[in-house]
Structures are given as C-alpha cells and as structure tokens.
Design a protein around this motif. Structure first.
Motif, short mmCIF file in Angstrom:
data_model
loop_
_atom_site.label_atom_id
_atom_site.label_comp_id
_atom_site.label_asym_id
_atom_site.label_seq_id
_atom_site.Cartn_x
_atom_site.Cartn_y
_atom_site.Cartn_z
N VAL A 23 46.99 43.39 46.33
CA VAL A 23 45.67 43.75 45.82
C VAL A 23 45.60 43.47 44.31
O VAL A 23 46.51 43.85 43.56
CB VAL A 23 45.36 45.24 46.10
N SER A 24 44.54 42.81 43.89
CA SER A 24 44.38 42.43 42.49
C SER A 24 44.20 43.64 41.58
O SER A 24 43.63 44.67 41.99
CB SER A 24 43.17 41.50 42.34
N VAL A 25 44.65 43.48 40.33
CA VAL A 25 44.53 44.50 39.29
C VAL A 25 43.72 43.93 38.13
O VAL A 25 43.98 42.80 37.68
CB VAL A 25 45.93 44.94 38.79
N ASP A 44 42.04 41.19 48.05
CA ASP A 44 42.01 42.52 48.65
C ASP A 44 42.93 42.55 49.87
O ASP A 44 42.77 43.38 50.76
CB ASP A 44 40.57 42.88 49.04
N THR A 103 40.80 47.72 44.83
CA THR A 103 40.48 48.72 45.86
C THR A 103 39.92 50.00 45.25
O THR A 103 39.04 50.64 45.83
CB THR A 103 41.72 49.03 46.71
N GLN A 147 43.15 48.98 36.66
CA GLN A 147 42.69 49.54 37.94
C GLN A 147 42.77 48.48 39.03
O GLN A 147 42.51 47.30 38.81
CB GLN A 147 41.24 50.03 37.83
N LYS A 148 43.13 48.93 40.23
CA LYS A 148 43.15 48.03 41.38
C LYS A 148 41.73 47.74 41.86
O LYS A 148 40.84 48.59 41.74
CB LYS A 148 43.96 48.65 42.52
#
Length: 321
Positions: free
Chosen positions: A49-51, A44, A63, A60-61
């Motif tokens: 930011v991871s997907v 994060d 976040t 989707q991210k």
C-alpha cells in the motif's frame, strides 16, 4: 480534507528481468538491487500500500486516507462503485530482459479464485532500445490444444504475435490476452488493482540459486483468449488538451502534451492521476503551486475540481468515466 496534489513513495520491486533504468531514466534513487524491475507508484494492493510522500498527509497510507475521506479522494461515482478501495494500480517497469509470457484472468475468474479484481491493463512505452519488441496475442486464432502442444515443444513463440515498439506506442490489453514485455523497454503501466498473473513460460531461466519461477499453466487455460486481438492504440497529440488514448469501463487514459498552461475543471465524480513521462510541470490550486518532474505520478483528489497545469511536459491523464 486539505486538498492538494498527492505523490507517494515508490514501492520498488526486484525482478529477475529488471535493471537500473528506473534510477537512470526516472530518478528513482535507492534501488534495492541492480535488477529492480518495477516501481509501484500508486497502489492499494494488500501488502504493497502506497504512503504519501508530500504535504500535510506525508507518512499516511493510502488506505488511511480512503478510510477518512473516501468520496473526497475517489470521487462520488468511484466511491459508490468501489467503496473505500482504490481501483487502479500505477507502475513503471524496466525490462532489461524479457518478462515471462503470461495472461491475466477477468473479474469473474479472479473473484472466484483469488477474491480479487481481474487485471485489464495498458502500456505506454516511455523508452525502447533499438530492435525492442513486445509479445501480444496470437498470430492466428488458436486453441487450448494447439497452445499446449507448442508450450510442450518449447515453440510457443512461433504462434505468438511479436510487435516492434518505439517511444510513445500504446497497447491496451484486455484480460485473457497472452503477452510479454520484451527486453530493452521502459513502460508506464495502468491497470486494475490486482496482482494476479498466470505465468505460462519463463524462457527456462533460473535465479541465482538455480530455482525456476512457478508456472500456472493449468490456471491459464480457461483464462486465455485464443482469438487474435487488436491491442495497439493510435491517438492524436493536440497540445494542452487531453487526447483520449484508451477508454474502457476500468479507466480512461489521455495523452496531454503540455506547452505553457491550461486550466482544468472536473466534476468531482472521479480522481485524476497525472503521470509525467517527459519534462517538468506544476499544478496550481488553492493559491499554492506544486512542482513535478519526469517520473512523478500525481494523484489529484476528486474534490479538487479546479486547477491550472503549467510547464513543458508530456503527461498521461487518467480517471474513471
């Protein structure tokens, strides 16, 4: 929220000290370079930011998920403390060469200087070449004056603690601990969500363009713990049970040698992450079976409280107490 185990696209990072073991040992294909040092598995960190890579939320991210379902993903206690931020960062590191000698600030310093969390971390050694070692802490109690003198004389290594390592070794590094991962080691790293590193010494190396990396000697001075530290952790290895290795305010990590199957029941207060360091395993929940292998990092949303683990695998289980 549809509850299922989540995996994420690896965020691969080129590093001057990196190699190719993330591909050969952990199955991370499409390395951007032959010096890929890090795979950020669950992040994060702003800009990294991871997907999601699987299931209904693919694409989707992290976040976005936390914005929609903070308590369901994080757990009610973690959500209460951290809001909609994911508080941990999970990485694999391949050190073909020595990393820089460095230190990380604590929460107070990091907040004041960088508006960031500090960086308490732990290492699990997944693979180590013969003769591999890490640098962690001082041999004897030191001081800013002694440290700076040795740094200036390029003899810093003389006052630092070098520890030989092997597969399965665990080290817990509180903020302020001077350290470096040595050459020939693959590590699973669990840390606070932070990318704040004060680089102290980089072995006088330069990149392909002849440039040295930035050093942060002054910033490191008051971030450092000059006392000796006891960083290596020893742990039990009872099969099909979570054997606690590291327990601290930021995370609890257990060693779970899976042989067959074991039921898991959680209370919804925290997410759970499994890092598979050997073998293959499955998570069965809500009538569905999800298969994973060595090199996978799996996020179990906190609201998924009951599930079955099966297979033959070595897992690290991480949550927040």
């Amino acid at each position: 929220m549809k509850l299922y185990p989540l995996v994420f696209e690896p965020i691969l990072q080129d590093r001057i000290w990196g190699g190719t073991k993330l591909r050969t040992d952990l199955g991370k294909d499409n390395l951007p370079t032959e010096t890929t040092g890090e795979s950020w598995e669950l992040s994060d960190v702003k800009g990294n930011v991871s997907v999601v890579a699987n299931g209904d939320y693919k694409g989707q991210k992290l976040t976005d998920l936390l914005e929609q379902f903070p308590a369901e993903v994080l757990g009610y206690k973690v959500h209460e403390k951290f809001g909609k931020e994911f508080p941990l960062l999970f990485k694999f590191l391949d050190a073909r060469d020595d990393l820089s000698i460095q230190v990380h600030p604590n929460d107070e310093l990091a907040k004041a200087r960088h508006n960031s969390f500090g960086k308490t971390e732990m290492w699990y050694v997944m693979q180590a070449d013969e003769g591999a070692r890490i640098i962690v802490g001082f041999k004897q109690k030191s001081s800013p004056e002694e440290y700076l003198e040795h740094l200036e004389n390029k003899s810093l290594i003389d006052i630092l603690n070098e520890v030989p390592v092997k597969k399965g070794d665990v080290f817990f590094l509180e903020t302020g601990t001077i350290h470096a991962i040595g050459a020939g080691i693959v590590i699973a790293e669990i840390q606070q969500t932070s990318d704040i590193t004060y680089r102290i010494y980089d072995w006088d190396r330069v990149d392909a363009n002849g440039n040295s990396r930035e050093l942060h000697v002054e910033l490191a001075l008051d971030a450092m713990n000059y006392n000796t530290t006891d960083t290596q952790k020893h742990y039990t290895t009872v099969e099909n049970r979570a054997n606690v290795m590291v327990e601290c305010p930021y995370f609890t990590t257990s060693y779970l040698p899976l042989n067959g199957s074991t039921g898991v029941s959680k209370d919804g207060s925290s997410f759970t992450v499994y890092i598979c360091t050997e073998g293959e395993f499955a998570v069965e929940a809500n009538g569905e079976k999800h298969n994973f292998k060595k090199g996978d990092t799996v996020l179990i949303p906190a609201s998924l409280k009951v599930y079955l683990l099966s297979g033959e695998a070595t897992l690290l289980e991480i949550g927040i107490s």
